[in-house]
Design a protein around this motif. Structure first.
Motif, PDB file in Angstrom:
ATOM      1  N   HIS A 183     -34.036  39.636 -64.793  1.00  0.00           N
ATOM      2  CA  HIS A 183     -33.551  40.163 -63.526  1.00  0.00           C
ATOM      3  C   HIS A 183     -34.139  41.534 -63.237  1.00  0.00           C
ATOM      4  CE1 HIS A 183     -30.430  40.636 -60.306  1.00  0.00           C
ATOM      5  NE2 HIS A 183     -30.881  39.420 -60.148  1.00  0.00           N
ATOM      6  N   ASN A 186     -32.999  45.654 -64.293  1.00  0.00           N
ATOM      7  CA  ASN A 186     -31.576  45.912 -64.531  1.00  0.00           C
ATOM      8  C   ASN A 186     -31.416  46.921 -65.671  1.00  0.00           C
ATOM      9  OD1 ASN A 186     -31.048  44.312 -67.212  1.00  0.00           O
ATOM     10  ND2 ASN A 186     -32.470  43.136 -65.972  1.00  0.00           N
ATOM     11  N   HIS A 218     -22.137  45.902 -66.596  1.00  0.00           N
ATOM     12  CA  HIS A 218     -23.363  45.072 -66.670  1.00  0.00           C
ATOM     13  C   HIS A 218     -22.957  43.724 -67.283  1.00  0.00           C
ATOM     14  CE1 HIS A 218     -27.533  44.083 -66.852  1.00  0.00           C
ATOM     15  NE2 HIS A 218     -27.937  44.836 -67.873  1.00  0.00           N
ATOM     16  N   HIS A 257     -22.796  44.195 -56.550  1.00  0.00           N
ATOM     17  CA  HIS A 257     -24.106  44.263 -57.220  1.00  0.00           C
ATOM     18  C   HIS A 257     -24.898  45.427 -56.666  1.00  0.00           C
ATOM     19  CE1 HIS A 257     -27.993  43.026 -58.856  1.00  0.00           C
ATOM     20  NE2 HIS A 257     -27.279  42.308 -59.712  1.00  0.00           N
ATOM     21  N   ARG A 266     -27.835  33.469 -57.927  1.00  0.00           N
ATOM     22  CA  ARG A 266     -27.493  32.707 -59.136  1.00  0.00           C
ATOM     23  C   ARG A 266     -26.055  32.205 -59.088  1.00  0.00           C
ATOM     24  NH1 ARG A 266     -29.041  37.733 -62.826  1.00  0.00           N
ATOM     25  NH2 ARG A 266     -27.808  38.636 -61.142  1.00  0.00           N
ATOM     26  N   VAL A 307     -23.578  37.218 -60.863  1.00  0.00           N
ATOM     27  CA  VAL A 307     -23.848  36.174 -61.867  1.00  0.00           C
ATOM     28  C   VAL A 307     -22.735  36.062 -62.915  1.00  0.00           C
ATOM     29  CG1 VAL A 307     -25.160  37.674 -63.456  1.00  0.00           C
ATOM     30  CG2 VAL A 307     -25.774  35.249 -63.271  1.00  0.00           C
ATOM     31  N   PHE A 329     -25.044  35.577 -72.835  1.00  0.00           N
ATOM     32  CA  PHE A 329     -25.928  36.250 -71.871  1.00  0.00           C
ATOM     33  C   PHE A 329     -27.110  36.871 -72.639  1.00  0.00           C
ATOM     34  CE2 PHE A 329     -25.459  39.170 -67.844  1.00  0.00           C
ATOM     35  CZ  PHE A 329     -26.839  39.192 -67.673  1.00  0.00           C
ATOM     36  N   ARG A 333     -31.038  36.528 -72.066  1.00  0.00           N
ATOM     37  CA  ARG A 333     -31.764  37.719 -71.600  1.00  0.00           C
ATOM     38  C   ARG A 333     -32.792  38.207 -72.625  1.00  0.00           C
ATOM     39  NH1 ARG A 333     -30.679  40.950 -67.206  1.00  0.00           N
ATOM     40  NH2 ARG A 333     -30.238  38.926 -66.235  1.00  0.00           N
TER      41      ARG A 333
END
Ligand SMILES: CC(=O)SCCNC(=O)CCNC(=O)[C@H](O)C(C)(C)COP(=O)(O)OP(=O)(O)OC[C@H]1O[C@@H](n2cnc3c(N)ncnc32)[C@H](O)[C@@H]1OP(=O)(O)O
Ligand SMILES: O=C([O-])CC(=O)C(=O)O
Length: 372
Positions: A183, A186, A218, A257, A266, A307, A329, A333
């Motif tokens: 993403h 971020n 986050h 966001h 998403r 998301v 996550f 990620r």
């Protein structure tokens, strides 16, 4: 010097990995809609690392390499077993364990493209094993060895439960992994790039990034969303719960966001998965509560779901403990962080912004005995 608080809108890197333009997310030029509907997580890993979708042969090779590297060094498992895992946050355990993995990798300090390529595969393979092993050991069970014949998503689920996952579970996990993979710049990805921008090693970059993802503003928001839903408890309590939150100026987790103002592309996939999975598990109340929260926050604050919002009920429906949502996550990620780390190394310049000093000036040192 003008201070841009939170670096909002500041463009701090050039990147070919992912883009957010007009609320549309792409990985290397492919829209997230296309990838979420069609792609395996392994294809996305390849895409993020190489900028192209793999051929059948390249995909088979990547799958083989990931499967071959998925085992954890015994001392890392022993370390997990030596800790009281019920007393620690899984993201804290993960942060330490990833750092520990570096002590058992002979390539850890070798910063060549070849060694970094090997570490990329090893770390992407091991992170799923690590999260599943944490979950098993915490609940008093032995970790389950990875199975080479499974896809990444299927293997991840298998290592949690030691049973063959259902197709619908594999599909949901694969889609979640695809959606969370990268993403742009971020906070955690930026952290990783800042870290390796000093020419520090990949383990340090990933460990730093885990620390940044852990925070509730986050990646930690997905866990907080589920806690919020538990606290609300029933759809009839949603209005009163939100009224109180708004009155106290508290944030609603999973909403809002920094970049998307009209909606996170998403979220619609996760929302649909949440609907489907809660229906199958007979627990539609969590989905219905989520929809009500989303609608009210949108109406009252004009904030869309991000998301993290519906991923909470997706993972809940898969029977996963809510404090493991951010580790999941992390598993996804890792692919994006590694891509950004490799991109940073390939064209590095130290990342070092300035601060505007707003403290006292022109002070004279007072000897200790004269201070009051
Ligand atoms: C994978 C991810 O990281 S996605 C994001 C996950 N994080 C969350 O879901 C946590 C909840 N959301 C938030 O805290 C924020 O929306 C963030 C951190 C995502 C973005 O933050 P920023 O761009 O810095 O916006 P900021 O926090 O300054 O908020 C701007 C205004 O909107 C409000 N606001 C923003 N998000 C929320 C929220 N979730 N609930 C209530 N109000 C909110 C703020 O209170 C602020 O109001 P004010 O101007 O009256 O003071
Ligand atoms: O981009 C951000 O600020 C946070 C986010 O949605 C992500 O990292 O997936």
């Amino acid at each position: 010097m003008a201070v841009v608080k939170g670096l909002e809108g500041v463009v701090a890197a050039e990147s070919k990995i992912s883009s957010i333009i007009d609320d549309q997310l792409t990985y290397a030029g492919y829209s997230i809609d296309d990838l979420a509907s069609n792609s395996s997580f392994e294809e996305v890993i390849y895409l993020l690392w190489h900028g192209e979708l793999p051929t059948e042969e390249q995909l088979a090779q990547l799958r083989g390499e990931l499967a071959a590297q998925a085992k954890l060094p015994e001392p890392v498992i022993d370390h997990l077993k030596s800790c009281d895992l019920k007393a620690v946050h899984p993201m804290a355990a993960l942060r330490t364990a990833v750092s520990l993995l570096g002590l058992y990798d002979e390539d850890a300090e070798v910063n060549t493209a070849e060694a970094n390529g090997k570490k990329a595969i090893r770390l992407q393979a091991q992170i799923a094993t690590l999260v599943a092993a944490f979950s098993r050991i915490r609940s008093g069970q032995e970790p389950v060895a990875p199975r080479e014949e499974y896809s990444y998503a299927a293997n991840f689920l298998y290592m949690f439960n030691e049973r063959e996952p259902e197709d619908i579970e594999i599909e949901a996990m694969n889609k979640a992994l695809v959606l969370h993979a990268d993403h742009e710049l971020n906070a955690s990805t930026f952290t990783a790039r800042v870290c390796v921008g000093t020419l520090s090693d990949m383990y340090s970059g990933l460990t730093a990034a885990i620390g940044a993802l852990k925070g509730p503003l986050h990646g930690g928001a997905n866990e907080a969303v589920m806690e919020m839903l538990f606290e609300i408890g029933d759809i009839d309590n949603v209005d009163a719960f939100l009224e109180k939150k708004f009155a106290n100026k508290e944030k609603i987790m999973g909403m809002g966001h920094r970049v998307y103002k009209n909606g996170d592309p998403r979220a619609k996939f996760l929302k649909e998965m949440s609907r489907e999975l809660t229906e199958i598990s007979g627990q539609t109340k969590w989905y219905e509560m989520s929809v009500k929260v989303e609608d009210i926050v949108k109406r009252e604050k004009n904030l869309p779901a991000n998301v993290d919002f519906y991923s909470a009920t997706v993972y809940y429906s898969l029977g996963i403990d809510h404090d493991l949502y951010t580790p999941i996550f992390t598993v996804s990620r890792f692919s994006g962080w590694i891509a950004h780390i490799l991109e940073q190394y390939a064209d590095n310049r130290l990342i070092r912004p300035r601060a505007e000093y707003v403290g006292e000036t022109h002070r004279t040192y007072t000897p200790l005995e004269e201070r009051v």
